[in-house]
Design a protein around this motif. Sequence first.
Motif, PDB file in Angstrom:
ATOM      1  N   GLY A   1      23.789  78.891  68.396  1.00  0.00           N
ATOM      2  CA  GLY A   1      23.743  79.699  69.593  1.00  0.00           C
ATOM      3  C   GLY A   1      23.240  78.848  70.802  1.00  0.00           C
ATOM      4  N   ASN A   2      23.911  78.773  71.852  1.00  0.00           N
ATOM      5  CA  ASN A   2      23.391  78.043  73.041  1.00  0.00           C
ATOM      6  C   ASN A   2      23.334  78.769  74.407  1.00  0.00           C
ATOM      7  OD1 ASN A   2      24.600  75.648  71.597  1.00  0.00           O
ATOM      8  ND2 ASN A   2      26.468  76.228  72.002  1.00  0.00           N
ATOM      9  N   ILE A   3      21.882  78.654  74.848  1.00  0.00           N
ATOM     10  CA  ILE A   3      21.396  79.611  75.821  1.00  0.00           C
ATOM     11  C   ILE A   3      21.124  78.594  77.109  1.00  0.00           C
ATOM     12  CG2 ILE A   3      19.489  81.134  76.467  1.00  0.00           C
ATOM     13  CD1 ILE A   3      19.299  81.696  73.549  1.00  0.00           C
ATOM     14  N   LEU A   4      21.348  79.253  78.331  1.00  0.00           N
ATOM     15  CA  LEU A   4      21.091  78.636  79.341  1.00  0.00           C
ATOM     16  C   LEU A   4      20.266  79.789  80.319  1.00  0.00           C
ATOM     17  CD1 LEU A   4      21.722  76.570  81.858  1.00  0.00           C
ATOM     18  CD2 LEU A   4      23.736  77.917  82.595  1.00  0.00           C
TER      19      LEU A   4
ATOM     20  N   ILE B   1      25.189  82.082  76.108  1.00  0.00           N
ATOM     21  CA  ILE B   1      24.283  83.032  76.686  1.00  0.00           C
ATOM     22  C   ILE B   1      23.676  82.763  78.054  1.00  0.00           C
ATOM     23  CG2 ILE B   1      22.489  84.933  76.586  1.00  0.00           C
ATOM     24  CD1 ILE B   1      22.979  84.733  73.592  1.00  0.00           C
ATOM     25  N   VAL B   2      23.839  83.405  79.073  1.00  0.00           N
ATOM     26  CA  VAL B   2      23.043  83.062  80.212  1.00  0.00           C
ATOM     27  C   VAL B   2      22.079  84.021  80.570  1.00  0.00           C
ATOM     28  CG1 VAL B   2      23.082  82.638  82.737  1.00  0.00           C
ATOM     29  CG2 VAL B   2      25.106  82.097  81.158  1.00  0.00           C
ATOM     30  N   LEU B   3      20.750  83.425  80.572  1.00  0.00           N
ATOM     31  CA  LEU B   3      19.700  84.239  81.131  1.00  0.00           C
ATOM     32  C   LEU B   3      19.646  84.297  82.461  1.00  0.00           C
ATOM     33  CD1 LEU B   3      16.830  83.877  78.289  1.00  0.00           C
ATOM     34  CD2 LEU B   3      17.867  86.062  79.357  1.00  0.00           C
ATOM     35  N   LEU B   4      19.941  85.075  83.375  1.00  0.00           N
ATOM     36  CA  LEU B   4      19.814  84.801  84.939  1.00  0.00           C
ATOM     37  C   LEU B   4      18.580  85.820  85.704  1.00  0.00           C
ATOM     38  CD1 LEU B   4      21.500  83.688  87.334  1.00  0.00           C
ATOM     39  CD2 LEU B   4      23.107  85.869  86.985  1.00  0.00           C
TER      40      LEU B   4
ATOM     41  N   LYS C   1      10.355  91.831  71.783  1.00  0.00           N
ATOM     42  CA  LYS C   1      11.544  92.590  72.246  1.00  0.00           C
ATOM     43  C   LYS C   1      12.606  91.445  73.175  1.00  0.00           C
ATOM     44  CE  LYS C   1      12.675  96.298  75.543  1.00  0.00           C
ATOM     45  NZ  LYS C   1      13.935  95.540  76.391  1.00  0.00           N
ATOM     46  N   PHE C   2      11.818  90.504  73.804  1.00  0.00           N
ATOM     47  CA  PHE C   2      12.555  89.300  74.449  1.00  0.00           C
ATOM     48  C   PHE C   2      13.646  88.909  73.194  1.00  0.00           C
ATOM     49  CE2 PHE C   2      12.523  85.066  76.575  1.00  0.00           C
ATOM     50  CZ  PHE C   2      13.552  85.248  77.336  1.00  0.00           C
ATOM     51  N   LEU C   3      13.136  88.405  71.992  1.00  0.00           N
ATOM     52  CA  LEU C   3      13.842  87.657  71.063  1.00  0.00           C
ATOM     53  C   LEU C   3      15.006  88.691  70.419  1.00  0.00           C
ATOM     54  CD1 LEU C   3      14.153  85.287  69.248  1.00  0.00           C
ATOM     55  CD2 LEU C   3      12.403  86.150  67.806  1.00  0.00           C
ATOM     56  N   THR C   4      14.578  90.031  70.374  1.00  0.00           N
ATOM     57  CA  THR C   4      15.686  90.738  69.893  1.00  0.00           C
ATOM     58  C   THR C   4      16.543  90.856  70.582  1.00  0.00           C
ATOM     59  OG1 THR C   4      13.705  92.021  68.859  1.00  0.00           O
ATOM     60  CG2 THR C   4      16.024  93.400  69.080  1.00  0.00           C
ATOM     61  N   THR C   5      16.304  90.968  71.951  1.00  0.00           N
ATOM     62  CA  THR C   5      17.583  91.044  73.045  1.00  0.00           C
ATOM     63  C   THR C   5      18.403  89.830  72.942  1.00  0.00           C
ATOM     64  OG1 THR C   5      16.133  92.275  74.501  1.00  0.00           O
ATOM     65  CG2 THR C   5      18.011  91.236  75.379  1.00  0.00           C
ATOM     66  N   LEU C   6      17.804  88.655  72.765  1.00  0.00           N
ATOM     67  CA  LEU C   6      18.420  87.420  72.664  1.00  0.00           C
ATOM     68  C   LEU C   6      19.452  87.208  71.363  1.00  0.00           C
ATOM     69  CD1 LEU C   6      18.852  85.235  74.448  1.00  0.00           C
ATOM     70  CD2 LEU C   6      17.063  86.662  75.227  1.00  0.00           C
ATOM     71  N   GLU C   7      18.715  87.855  70.255  1.00  0.00           N
ATOM     72  CA  GLU C   7      19.432  87.785  68.847  1.00  0.00           C
ATOM     73  C   GLU C   7      20.684  88.685  68.718  1.00  0.00           C
ATOM     74  OE1 GLU C   7      16.000  86.617  65.758  1.00  0.00           O
ATOM     75  OE2 GLU C   7      15.953  88.578  66.230  1.00  0.00           O
ATOM     76  N   THR C   8      20.154  89.765  69.519  1.00  0.00           N
ATOM     77  CA  THR C   8      21.563  90.776  69.371  1.00  0.00           C
ATOM     78  C   THR C   8      22.634  90.179  70.067  1.00  0.00           C
ATOM     79  OG1 THR C   8      20.217  92.657  69.470  1.00  0.00           O
ATOM     80  CG2 THR C   8      22.143  93.054  70.111  1.00  0.00           C
ATOM     81  N   ALA C   9      22.315  89.704  71.308  1.00  0.00           N
ATOM     82  CA  ALA C   9      23.644  89.107  72.095  1.00  0.00           C
ATOM     83  C   ALA C   9      23.966  87.774  71.488  1.00  0.00           C
ATOM     84  CB  ALA C   9      22.996  88.429  73.685  1.00  0.00           C
ATOM     85  N   ASN C  10      23.109  87.082  70.892  1.00  0.00           N
ATOM     86  CA  ASN C  10      23.920  85.894  70.174  1.00  0.00           C
ATOM     87  C   ASN C  10      24.814  86.281  69.045  1.00  0.00           C
ATOM     88  OD1 ASN C  10      23.768  82.997  69.652  1.00  0.00           O
ATOM     89  ND2 ASN C  10      22.578  83.338  67.931  1.00  0.00           N
ATOM     90  N   LYS C  11      24.410  87.231  68.151  1.00  0.00           N
ATOM     91  CA  LYS C  11      25.350  87.844  67.418  1.00  0.00           C
ATOM     92  C   LYS C  11      26.719  88.250  67.893  1.00  0.00           C
ATOM     93  CE  LYS C  11      21.846  89.563  64.033  1.00  0.00           C
ATOM     94  NZ  LYS C  11      21.097  90.744  63.515  1.00  0.00           N
ATOM     95  N   LEU C  12      26.676  88.909  68.761  1.00  0.00           N
ATOM     96  CA  LEU C  12      28.034  89.114  69.723  1.00  0.00           C
ATOM     97  C   LEU C  12      28.557  87.917  69.998  1.00  0.00           C
ATOM     98  CD1 LEU C  12      30.034  91.299  71.033  1.00  0.00           C
ATOM     99  CD2 LEU C  12      28.310  91.381  72.866  1.00  0.00           C
TER     100      LEU C  12
END
Length: 462
Positions: free
Chosen positions: A10-13, A56-59, A121-132
Amino acid sequence: MESLPTQQDGNILIVDDDAGILTSAQLFLKQYFKKVYVELNPEKIQSQFNKNVIDIVLLDMNFQKGKNDGEDGFKYLQKILEIKPDILVIFMTAYGDIDMAVKALKKGAIDFVTKPWKNEKFLTTLETANKLALSRRQLEELKNTRQYQSDQEAKETEGFIGLAPSFLKVKDAMDKISSTDAGVLLLGQNGTGKGLAAKYIHQNSDRNNRPMITIDMGALTESLIESELFGHEKGSFTDASQQKKGRLELAHKGTLFLDEIGNLSLKAQAKLLSVLQNQKFSRLGSNKEIDIDVRLICATNMPLYEMVEQGTFRQDLLYRINTVELVMPSLNDRLTDIPLLLEYYLAQFKARYNKKKLNISTKEVAKLQRFNWPGNIREFQHATERAVILADQDHLSASDFQNANSFSNNSPKSDSLNLKEMEIAFIEKAMQIHQGNITHAAKELGIDRLALHRRLEKYGLQ
């Protein structure tokens, strides 16, 4: 010692104008994700997309001091979605405003986190988005793969052409049966295009969004056929170092093409018959039954009906696989298609070998129609390729299509009693043997030079 967290693909910006936030988020997320990029200036988001693959972009929602209305975030969200409509965007803000969160979701974000965040909670949000994100990527790759397979199959069957009545009769039958799930048995000599016919039927069927899996029974030893067809479990035999899915399993919901089915052993025939009757099978070394749904197309040049009488092919299996039986015509039975086939193969090989000026006259093409083609279309294709490769001039002649070490091609068809065909064939053969020397060719044929001249003129062989 505490073990390190497992990293996910997973690649996050992360885009935020607070360097401290970027450092903190990057250090935390790098434990869990392989690529975490950071950007202070939202105007450089396009540059990040150009350099890196981003899932994923965290903005951040606010990039101007004193503002907390989220308008900056909405502006950059729109730009991001214009660049990559399928990208996943999660907003970050120091103000946990529910109305703003709802607005963000309506604008195209998939979630919303507040700063300072709680790690879990932060990690859970990112993991859910990454699965998608990974699901979307896999779906896109699957679509691309299927499109590639479809394009490749379409290219492979472009040569399935002809206008001869014998060919059109078979092709018309294929068009009628393609949309059904009827089993098809393709018979005919080697090189008549049975493999192309199988691909044509599959491409025009309702299963064309799934693969056509092929097994060439003639290329496998008896010990390997069952393993290839049914698969095996680890340890089921000496060399079975790992589990392997068989071609039947890989062809689920698609088409299974068994080429040279006459080579199937009686033991394997019995197992295949059971599979076709019950639509389920077991891998070698396993008792677990696997349900399958496949359309079966078989091909052979072997005399299956004689083999049934001899006890080397099961009659009940023959009845099961030949719901529709089609006999592919030989090239000698569709000689009128040679100009069409030649045009197709010449265009292909001229482009491949950069000989675009190469051509052949109508008279020379007519000579090719008088040749005997025991290897059928496959032989004709190879002869055309060889002629193009070896051509020293821009004009091809019929003799360029013959093997320099053999003159069997221009002998009359073995079952032909037509005196004209035989005379033409012998004259052409003598002329080629003596490299166009009329005196020597006439002597070989037992006639004088003038008689040979008259025949050359009569048959347009000069």
